[in-house]
Design a protein around this motif. Structure first.
Motif: not given
Length: 277
Positions: A66-73, A91-92, A161-163, A185-188
């Motif tokens: 399992r891969i947990l997607f995380v992004g609260t924007k 996901y969260v 985790l995919f953040v 992670g998508i990193v800016d």
């Protein structure tokens, strides 16, 4: 096979970083140049990193993990929920529950509590409660659903985790690092990539930018899931074929035994024939 290309990333605005004064020097290898005080991300490197991350995610999914997607924007959380749901991954998108990974048994207790409330509602037990008690339980159930409903079927810690926006979700990243869970992670340009196992340098604020990256990664995960299903089907077919061979073996033995008995019965008759002459 490339999952994305330069033109797709450019059109989605993946190249726009943050203002120069807000940059993190650790992101220097992924920055192409600076224009009007804004850092521009090198999209050739972004495309390469997306392919690397997608291949790793595909391998994880192929193993049934399992891969947990995380992004609260606010601007991207609905998109994350949609993409994660399409591939049946947790996901969260609300506030990250502290200790969700490092104190996972407690989180599971909260999920079970939600399930128990549902059971009580369905069997009519709540009919005996007062209006005030019913209101309190209903509110508690709604709160649990909002924060934990998307991980209700996650019975064990995720394998990755995919953040989206690793700086905003730094608590989730720290918990994953502590447990040795790989982080995608998508990193800016304002973030620190050192604690991210698979860095995808890109604009993490724009919905279009996040969507094009999620499309590529989720497609890879879907491929991994389909390959796992195909492998399982092949294994079942092989097992069925083996069972048929095992079942037919006694039949062959029985046939051989019958033939041997017939041969033994025919042998004395042939020996007696010359004596009769």
């Amino acid at each position: 096979m490339a999952r994305t290309n330069f033109d797709q990333l450019l059109q989605a605005g993946c190249h726009f970083g943050h203002m120069k004064r807000k940059w993190n020097p650790a992101m220097a290898p992924y920055i192409y140049c600076e224009r009007n005080g804004i850092h521009i991300i090198d999209l050739h490197k972004t495309a390469m990193k997306i392919d690397e991350a997608a291949e790793a995610l595909k391998n994880i999914a192929r193993q049934g993990k399992r891969i947990l997607f995380v992004g609260t924007k606010k601007q991207t959380k609905e998109l994350i929920a949609e993409k994660a749901t399409s591939i049946n991954m947790p996901y969260v998108i609300e506030r990250w529950p502290g200790g969700m990974l490092t104190n996972f048994p407690t989180i599971r207790k909260a999920v079970k509590k939600m399930a128990n409330i549902d059971k009580l509602m369905s069997d009519g037990t709540f009919g005996n409660l007062s209006k005030r008690e019913l209101l309190q339980v209903t509110r508690q159930r709604a709160k649990l659903e909002k924060n934990l409903g998307s991980i209700a079927d996650m019975t064990r810690q995720p394998s990755a985790l995919f953040v989206v926006d690793v700086m905003k979700e730094n608590i989730a990243v720290k918990e994953a690092n502590r447990l040795g869970i790989p982080v995608f992670g998508i990193v800016d340009t304002n973030s620190d990539p050192k604690n991210i196992d698979f860095v995808i340098p890109a604009n993490d604020d724009a919905k279009d930018s996040v969507e094009v990256i999620l499309n590529a990664c989720c497609a890879a995960i879907a491929e991994g899931i389909e390959e796992r299903k195909a492998e399982k089907a092949d294994e079942k077919a092989a097992e069925a074929q083996t069972d048929e061979v095992v079942e037919s073996e006694p039949q062959r033995r029985a046939t051989g035994a019958r033939r041997q008995r017939k041969a033994e019965e025919a042998a004395p008759a042939e020996e007696e024939a010359p004596a009769a002459e």
